[in-house]
Design a protein around this motif. Sequence first.
Motif, short mmCIF file in Angstrom:
data_model
loop_
_atom_site.label_atom_id
_atom_site.label_comp_id
_atom_site.label_asym_id
_atom_site.label_seq_id
_atom_site.Cartn_x
_atom_site.Cartn_y
_atom_site.Cartn_z
N TRP A 159 0.83 -1.21 0.00
CA TRP A 159 0.00 0.00 0.00
C TRP A 159 0.86 1.25 0.00
O TRP A 159 0.49 2.29 -0.58
N GLY A 160 2.01 1.17 0.67
CA GLY A 160 2.95 2.28 0.64
C GLY A 160 2.74 3.32 1.71
O GLY A 160 3.39 4.37 1.69
N ALA A 161 1.85 3.05 2.67
CA ALA A 161 1.62 4.00 3.76
C ALA A 161 2.06 3.37 5.07
O ALA A 161 1.74 2.22 5.33
N PRO A 162 2.80 4.09 5.92
CA PRO A 162 3.15 3.54 7.23
C PRO A 162 1.90 3.22 8.03
O PRO A 162 0.90 3.95 7.96
N ASP A 163 1.94 2.13 8.79
CA ASP A 163 0.75 1.72 9.53
C ASP A 163 0.35 2.76 10.58
O ASP A 163 -0.82 2.83 10.96
N ASP A 164 1.30 3.57 11.05
CA ASP A 164 0.92 4.57 12.06
C ASP A 164 0.23 5.78 11.44
O ASP A 164 -0.23 6.67 12.15
N ASP A 165 0.16 5.82 10.09
CA ASP A 165 -0.60 6.88 9.42
C ASP A 165 -2.04 6.47 9.15
O ASP A 165 -2.84 7.27 8.66
#
Length: 868
Positions: free
Chosen positions: A406-412
């Motif tokens: 997905w390319g997004a950090p999980d904390d975002d």
Amino acid sequence: MLASPPDLPILTALPGLRAALAQGTRPVIITAPPGTGKTTLVPVAVHDHLRVQGDGRTGAGPEDAEAGSPRARPRRGTPAPGRIIVTQPRRMAARAAARHLARLLGEEVGATVGYAVRGERRASPAARIEIVTSGLLLRRLQCDPELIGVSAVVLDEVHERSLDSDLLLALLLDARALREDLPLVAMSATVEAGRLAELLDARIVEARSGLHPVEEVWAPCRAGRLGPRGVPRELLAHVAGTALRALASHEGDALVFLPGTREVDEVVRRLRTGAPDGVEVLPLHGRLPAAAQDAALSASAPGRRRIVVATSVAESSLTVPGVRIVVDAMLAREPRLDVARSMSGLVTVGASRASGIQRAGRAGREGPGVVYRCCSPTDWARAPLAPTPEILTADLTRTALELAAWGAPDDDLVWIDEPPAAAMASARETLASLGLVADGALTPLGRAVAGIAADVRPARALLAASPVLGRRRAAEATALLTADLRTADADLPALARRLRDGGPGSGPWRAEARRLERAAGARDVGERAAGKGMGPLPSPAGSRLPLDAQEAIALVVGLAHPQWIAQRRGDDPGPGSPARYITVAGSGARLPEGSPLSGQRWLAVAEIDRSPTGGREGLIRAAAPLSEDMALELAAPWLDHREHLSWRGGTLRSQRVRALGAIALSRAAGADLDPQEVARAVVSRVRDEGLEVLAWSEGASRLRARLALLHAHLGDPWPAVDEGGLLERAEEWLVPAVLRAAEAPSSRFSLTQVDVEQALRALLPWPQAARLGQLAPERLEVPSGALVRVDYGQRPTLAVAVQDCFGWQAAPRIVDGRVPVLLHLLSPARRPVAVTDDLASFWRQGYPQVRAEMRGRYPKHAWPEDPS
């Protein structure tokens, strides 16, 4: 869409749903008890509302992305009506919901209403509603974050909190930046609506209950629900008996809930033996063929009654017609991850009250019903309120891969419950070790694995094995790991032979193998494995080719789980004794009793269950034999040559060890020990096992006792020599002694070389050490002139003949007169005649009687009237 919708309680909530949708694009949460018809009518209501609003989005429909294949990208810009996507947590529920809605429309499945699950799709390009599993929509979303051609997404049964559904919700919320116009509706019977609404900034629509009253009957089993080895057979017999009694006492069909397929099959067997004529007994679980599932979900024939024995698949979404009786074992299976041992699996636990309410609701859908709970009211009161979300307990390797894709950090992302940091760190380490991510980004191999609808390890094994075995053989071997098949003896090659011969489970296995073969072909594995995109893949280049069937299975299993390649401990245990193994990762494991694999030295292990008793040793559920050469190739990253220090009894040895992870392949004498390393090893062992591992001489024990006496009565600077005090100061007294003893070059060191007495003297305070012999003397001079050793036990004691004490008016005192010495007075034959620390009192009161007895027995010895 429905000219005459069925009269279901959810109808009263549909005006509120339409109003919420009309107010904007904020998510909508529908809370509706079981049996209200939300799965049937909410998707229709959303579709009709959007048609009225003039919905007309553009883009390709999902028919070109059956499993989210990257090569089947949507054709943007092509006019197409929007489609309503409805998610279900299970394949069975997706198929059943689509069939039910299609029947209401008077159509075949796939026309207006279709479904898509892993490996199967029935949905025409004109379908307006498509019911899919959460995992399949996740694949599509990864390929097309805008979901072109989709008008709305309806997430059903969000309360079940499966890993896929939690991740899907997080990614859908993140994707709203691209599709702000995409309506999102979440439905559940038991969700904490307020918390979720606040998290999602959502509107809430509530529906009234559509359930009839359900009587509650407590039916606890005397044997309890869980034993040391899982579900007791006594409970299964109790559940079967309870179902028969309930069927005889109430109208309608019965639905029995059990935690897993093994328990379902056992209770079905018992019921078919004991059920009266005219009663049909049917299993219902995810491993059954679609035809068998359909039979359990169909209405019973006129004049016949049914007992459907199910796992939790029947807990929600599905309606089993005719059910007025529920028998609930009040057990559930939940995933658990052991991060330290890289081991995950399903464990049996007591069901939550939310699950119990859901299950009981099955009995009240068509009329008044009854639920028999196989627990006590106390058990019910102690049960957790809701099931534990999978994201908090499961292996997160696939989740970490999806997040990397997905390319997004999980904390975002917005999570209902954030993934545990330790489990996510372990998952990322696994991806890196498998070559799927590098520096946090997907490698070409990782991107190829992410595009295959399977767990990470089998998908990687499929891609790696295809160039060696060919796609078909690799897919057939991989399907043994992904088709949810098991064999009691853990013998995967034997299971494969039975499946090829058309045995039980062969249909699902062949279908899964065909699906995986297509997936492997779609990735152009041959080209990429040759170095044109995916980079180097592990393969048995040095092994004998071609591989036979057993070797092919071992190759795939070893590629999927190289950390579980295992070597047997010791010799073949023989018949009746389970063989025990050690894995590359260091986990202990054993085969089931009677497994034909017990004679095998090396195993490629596909599945290990955690010990049901909480022990350190897992149970091997699926494995294949392999050669040592193949084991060394598949687990090559763990192959190591190192100098190793190990204890054997009280001897520390330096060895040159050739090891495959935790498996020692060969040992030889190593280099001379470094005294500093010896000292660290000795101190570490003493702190782990206690001071008793040292060789305590009599002198060392006496010195320790003398120092303990002085510390107790004088305090500092005399040292504390109890266990804690000595361990705390080990570097001061023990390390110097070990360094002295280890000066001579050698590859071995024995604890007997440590002079503990001399070591303890390092703790003597200066200058007070000079008074040690005065304050706590080793020996005391008695009036006869003899020097008698003092025993420093619980208190100082002197064992001395009565004649040697003649002339003493009082017992001696030590430690500057603070501590009296306890006298053990002995006869000439060294037998005790008195014990005292008040000698003056003994001379007056005890001695006359002793003198009278001893004079006749020992006339040659002096027995004065006044011994003082």
